[in-house]
Design a protein around this motif. Structure first.
Motif, PDB file in Angstrom:
ATOM      1  N   GLN A   1      33.197  41.700  22.261  1.00 52.85           N
ATOM      2  CA  GLN A   1      34.412  41.731  23.081  1.00 52.85           C
ATOM      3  C   GLN A   1      34.556  40.429  23.841  1.00 52.85           C
ATOM      4  O   GLN A   1      33.596  39.887  24.376  1.00 52.85           O
ATOM      5  CB  GLN A   1      34.373  42.897  24.067  1.00 52.85           C
ATOM      6  CG  GLN A   1      35.657  43.026  24.904  1.00 52.85           C
ATOM      7  CD  GLN A   1      35.704  44.309  25.705  1.00 52.85           C
ATOM      8  OE1 GLN A   1      35.531  45.393  25.160  1.00 52.85           O
ATOM      9  NE2 GLN A   1      35.930  44.194  27.010  1.00 52.85           N
ATOM     10  N   THR A   2      35.780  39.921  23.897  1.00 59.00           N
ATOM     11  CA  THR A   2      36.098  38.708  24.640  1.00 59.00           C
ATOM     12  C   THR A   2      36.797  39.060  25.946  1.00 59.00           C
ATOM     13  O   THR A   2      37.362  40.145  26.087  1.00 59.00           O
ATOM     14  CB  THR A   2      37.001  37.780  23.811  1.00 59.00           C
ATOM     15  OG1 THR A   2      37.375  36.639  24.595  1.00 59.00           O
ATOM     16  CG2 THR A   2      38.270  38.493  23.366  1.00 59.00           C
ATOM     17  N   TYR A   3      36.755  38.140  26.877  1.00 60.62           N
ATOM     18  CA  TYR A   3      37.473  38.283  28.149  1.00 60.62           C
ATOM     19  C   TYR A   3      38.982  38.161  27.948  1.00 60.62           C
ATOM     20  O   TYR A   3      39.776  38.558  28.813  1.00 60.62           O
ATOM     21  CB  TYR A   3      37.033  37.174  29.126  1.00 60.62           C
ATOM     22  CG  TYR A   3      37.671  35.858  28.770  1.00 60.62           C
ATOM     23  CD1 TYR A   3      38.825  35.415  29.419  1.00 60.62           C
ATOM     24  CD2 TYR A   3      37.185  35.083  27.715  1.00 60.62           C
ATOM     25  CE1 TYR A   3      39.443  34.235  29.045  1.00 60.62           C
ATOM     26  CE2 TYR A   3      37.800  33.925  27.338  1.00 60.62           C
ATOM     27  CZ  TYR A   3      38.928  33.499  28.007  1.00 60.62           C
ATOM     28  OH  TYR A   3      39.557  32.337  27.617  1.00 60.62           O
ATOM     29  N   ALA A   4      39.404  37.574  26.822  1.00 62.54           N
ATOM     30  CA  ALA A   4      40.791  37.162  26.603  1.00 62.54           C
ATOM     31  C   ALA A   4      41.638  38.290  26.035  1.00 62.54           C
ATOM     32  O   ALA A   4      41.162  39.114  25.242  1.00 62.54           O
ATOM     33  CB  ALA A   4      40.844  35.955  25.662  1.00 62.54           C
ATOM     34  N   GLY A   5      42.912  38.300  26.426  1.00 65.24           N
ATOM     35  CA  GLY A   5      43.869  39.221  25.833  1.00 65.24           C
ATOM     36  C   GLY A   5      44.189  38.824  24.408  1.00 65.24           C
ATOM     37  O   GLY A   5      43.778  37.749  23.936  1.00 65.24           O
TER      38      GLY A   5
ATOM     39  N   VAL B   1      35.450  48.120  26.951  1.00 62.80           N
ATOM     40  CA  VAL B   1      34.929  48.327  28.310  1.00 62.80           C
ATOM     41  C   VAL B   1      35.689  47.415  29.265  1.00 62.80           C
ATOM     42  O   VAL B   1      36.190  46.361  28.868  1.00 62.80           O
ATOM     43  CB  VAL B   1      33.410  48.023  28.395  1.00 62.80           C
ATOM     44  CG1 VAL B   1      32.621  48.948  27.485  1.00 62.80           C
ATOM     45  CG2 VAL B   1      33.124  46.565  28.075  1.00 62.80           C
ATOM     46  N   PRO B   2      35.797  47.789  30.553  1.00 65.36           N
ATOM     47  CA  PRO B   2      36.442  46.900  31.527  1.00 65.36           C
ATOM     48  C   PRO B   2      35.695  45.574  31.647  1.00 65.36           C
ATOM     49  O   PRO B   2      34.468  45.532  31.456  1.00 65.36           O
ATOM     50  CB  PRO B   2      36.371  47.700  32.834  1.00 65.36           C
ATOM     51  CG  PRO B   2      36.215  49.119  32.415  1.00 65.36           C
ATOM     52  CD  PRO B   2      35.410  49.075  31.145  1.00 65.36           C
ATOM     53  N   GLN B   3      36.404  44.513  31.979  1.00 62.55           N
ATOM     54  CA  GLN B   3      35.801  43.187  32.073  1.00 62.55           C
ATOM     55  C   GLN B   3      34.599  43.171  33.009  1.00 62.55           C
ATOM     56  O   GLN B   3      33.579  42.560  32.717  1.00 62.55           O
ATOM     57  CB  GLN B   3      36.852  42.164  32.539  1.00 62.55           C
ATOM     58  CG  GLN B   3      36.329  40.764  32.805  1.00 62.55           C
ATOM     59  CD  GLN B   3      35.792  40.068  31.568  1.00 62.55           C
ATOM     60  OE1 GLN B   3      36.119  40.447  30.443  1.00 62.55           O
ATOM     61  NE2 GLN B   3      34.994  39.040  31.749  1.00 62.55           N
ATOM     62  N   GLY B   4      34.712  43.857  34.137  1.00 62.66           N
ATOM     63  CA  GLY B   4      33.620  43.858  35.105  1.00 62.66           C
ATOM     64  C   GLY B   4      32.373  44.590  34.637  1.00 62.66           C
ATOM     65  O   GLY B   4      31.321  44.495  35.276  1.00 62.66           O
ATOM     66  N   GLU B   5      32.475  45.331  33.533  1.00 61.37           N
ATOM     67  CA  GLU B   5      31.320  46.054  32.985  1.00 61.37           C
ATOM     68  C   GLU B   5      30.809  45.420  31.692  1.00 61.37           C
ATOM     69  O   GLU B   5      29.963  45.994  31.002  1.00 61.37           O
ATOM     70  CB  GLU B   5      31.706  47.518  32.721  1.00 61.37           C
ATOM     71  CG  GLU B   5      32.124  48.271  33.973  1.00 61.37           C
ATOM     72  CD  GLU B   5      32.628  49.678  33.678  1.00 61.37           C
ATOM     73  OE1 GLU B   5      32.387  50.158  32.548  1.00 61.37           O
ATOM     74  OE2 GLU B   5      33.272  50.278  34.559  1.00 61.37           O
ATOM     75  N   LEU B   6      31.323  44.243  31.387  1.00 62.88           N
ATOM     76  CA  LEU B   6      31.013  43.610  30.102  1.00 62.88           C
ATOM     77  C   LEU B   6      29.529  43.284  29.967  1.00 62.88           C
ATOM     78  O   LEU B   6      28.918  43.515  28.913  1.00 62.88           O
ATOM     79  CB  LEU B   6      31.862  42.347  29.943  1.00 62.88           C
ATOM     80  CG  LEU B   6      32.037  41.768  28.552  1.00 62.88           C
ATOM     81  CD1 LEU B   6      32.541  42.811  27.571  1.00 62.88           C
ATOM     82  CD2 LEU B   6      33.012  40.579  28.599  1.00 62.88           C
TER      83      LEU B   6
ATOM     84  N   LEU C   1      42.940  42.833  38.823  1.00 60.53           N
ATOM     85  CA  LEU C   1      43.638  43.818  37.996  1.00 60.53           C
ATOM     86  C   LEU C   1      43.174  43.680  36.552  1.00 60.53           C
ATOM     87  O   LEU C   1      42.705  42.600  36.160  1.00 60.53           O
ATOM     88  CB  LEU C   1      45.158  43.590  38.047  1.00 60.53           C
ATOM     89  CG  LEU C   1      45.902  43.910  39.351  1.00 60.53           C
ATOM     90  CD1 LEU C   1      47.335  43.397  39.245  1.00 60.53           C
ATOM     91  CD2 LEU C   1      45.884  45.396  39.637  1.00 60.53           C
ATOM     92  N   PRO C   2      43.313  44.718  35.738  1.00 66.38           N
ATOM     93  CA  PRO C   2      43.056  44.560  34.306  1.00 66.38           C
ATOM     94  C   PRO C   2      44.018  43.547  33.696  1.00 66.38           C
ATOM     95  O   PRO C   2      45.168  43.420  34.147  1.00 66.38           O
ATOM     96  CB  PRO C   2      43.308  45.974  33.742  1.00 66.38           C
ATOM     97  CG  PRO C   2      43.127  46.882  34.903  1.00 66.38           C
ATOM     98  CD  PRO C   2      43.623  46.115  36.095  1.00 66.38           C
ATOM     99  N   TRP C   3      43.546  42.848  32.673  1.00 69.06           N
ATOM    100  CA  TRP C   3      44.350  41.800  32.039  1.00 69.06           C
ATOM    101  C   TRP C   3      45.750  42.288  31.649  1.00 69.06           C
ATOM    102  O   TRP C   3      46.752  41.621  31.911  1.00 69.06           O
ATOM    103  CB  TRP C   3      43.600  41.293  30.795  1.00 69.06           C
ATOM    104  CG  TRP C   3      44.407  40.403  29.918  1.00 69.06           C
ATOM    105  CD1 TRP C   3      45.316  40.780  28.972  1.00 69.06           C
ATOM    106  CD2 TRP C   3      44.421  38.980  29.908  1.00 69.06           C
ATOM    107  NE1 TRP C   3      45.868  39.682  28.361  1.00 69.06           N
ATOM    108  CE2 TRP C   3      45.339  38.567  28.916  1.00 69.06           C
ATOM    109  CE3 TRP C   3      43.732  38.006  30.622  1.00 69.06           C
ATOM    110  CZ2 TRP C   3      45.577  37.229  28.630  1.00 69.06           C
ATOM    111  CZ3 TRP C   3      43.973  36.664  30.334  1.00 69.06           C
ATOM    112  CH2 TRP C   3      44.887  36.293  29.360  1.00 69.06           C
TER     113      TRP C   3
END
Length: 355
Positions: free
Chosen positions: A45-49, A83-88, A203-205
């Protein structure tokens, strides 16, 4: 190869596999290499949309899957998709994900140096600063040291992304205009910007576009011009501040340690080579895009805070560096490297630094 020969070989392997251990004794049958019927499968999974991922990681994943020739296949997921970014970080550590592309800061890596991920204020002026700092000034070894202390996750490589500029729904012409500005940004960058009255919002992306349209956000301090136009934020904002708090986002690749160790050496090498290819692609894509969209984008009005006033922000960043240096010996070492690098660049003069 004829069908007859194929059939004969299949029959041979079938019969050989049916021979009991007693019949063959302790001698194992030496089998020639046969490409696995079920490839190794990874989830990354990437951080990017989605729109941004097409540039910052998708070419790398596609190249790897092609070059792996059926031995391994990586499934790519975009920001917050699994998964949410903060839980990556935890997701990679626990094996929910096999790998991730992100900055240490927003993925909540439990290492002291995570503060330097993403946009550590004024740590770089240009994209090339990031790989130079990691490869030639010792940050690579420090990152390896830090992540070796954390079980389950292996840090592989850091690279550069775009600068951090303000892209907003109203003009910014002075430091006073920053007060009360609600922006989507990264944790450490947000803590620094709070010193000038900025209100960081998490906020979520996928919610950012709507939040700007409804007025919940005044904009972003997340990227430069390239991403602003690529992901569509230029369509719902109006102004772009040319002053930035960092010349390049620092992001990395992470993998689950056990899953990484299970890979044969040639697939590990292939993965690292395609990471390098991704770093190279981003280096020229962002460098092209920042100038291209500023000059021909046509959707955003450019504003600039006078250099004499902006110097206040740079001076405050140096105080911020010293505060971070006091948090751990390792962070002190990183800050010393950043100071040494900045001084070297200034002493070298143009084109390394013009001021």
């Amino acid at each position: 190869m004829t069908d007859k020969i194929k059939t004969t070989r299949r029959g041979f392997f079938k019969k050989a596999g049916a021979v009991t251990a007693g019949a063959v004794g302790t001698t194992a049958l030496a089998m020639p290499y046969v490409k696995a019927q079920s490839p190794i499968r990874w989830r990354v999974q990437t951080y990017a949309g989605p729109a941004l991922a097409e540039h910052v990681i998708q070419p790398q994943i596609e190249a790897f899957n092609k070059a792996a020739n059926g031995e391994m296949e990586i499934e790519l997921y975009t920001a917050d998709q699994l998964v949410p970014q903060g839980e990556l970080f935890r997701a990679v550590q626990q094996g929910t994900l096999d790998g991730a592309q992100s900055d240490d800061d927003s993925m909540a890596s439990p290492v002291d140096v995570s503060v330097f991920g993403a946009y550590f204020p004024f740590a770089s002026r240009y994209g090339l600063d990031v790989p130079v700092l990691w490869e030639w000034y010792g940050l690579k070894e420090i990152w390896e040291e830090a992540y070796d202390e954390i079980p389950g996750v292996k840090w592989l490589s850091a690279g550069a992304w775009d600068p951090c500029n303000f892209v907003t729904t109203r003009a910014i012409n002075s430091l006073e205009d920053l007060r009360g500005l609600r922006v989507f940004t990264f944790p450490t960058g947000g803590r620094f910007l709070e010193r000038f009255g900025v209100v960081p919002v998490t906020l979520p992306w996928e919610d950012i576009e709507v939040a700007i349209q409804t007025g919940e956000l005044d904009g972003v301090a997340w990227c430069g011009a390239t991403e602003t136009y690529t992901v569509g934020w230029a369509d719902i904002t109006s102004h772009y501040l040319t002053n930035n708090i960092s010349g390049a986002w620092a992001g990395s690749y992470f993998v689950n340690e056990d899953r990484w160790n299970e890979l044969p050496e040639h697939l590990q090498t292939l993965y690292k080579l395609t990471i390098d290819s991704s770093h190279y692609y981003r280096q020229h894509w962002y460098w092209w895009g920042e100038a291209h969209y500023r000059t021909t984008g046509g959707k955003l009005e450019l504003t600039t805070i006078p250099e004499s006033e902006w110097q206040t922000v740079e001076n405050e960043a140096m105080a911020f560096w010293d505060e971070v240096a006091e948090t751990s010996d390792r962070n002190r070492r990183v800050v010393e490297i950043l100071k040494n690098y900045a001084e070297t660049m200034r002493a070298a003069g143009a084109p390394y630094r013009y001021s």
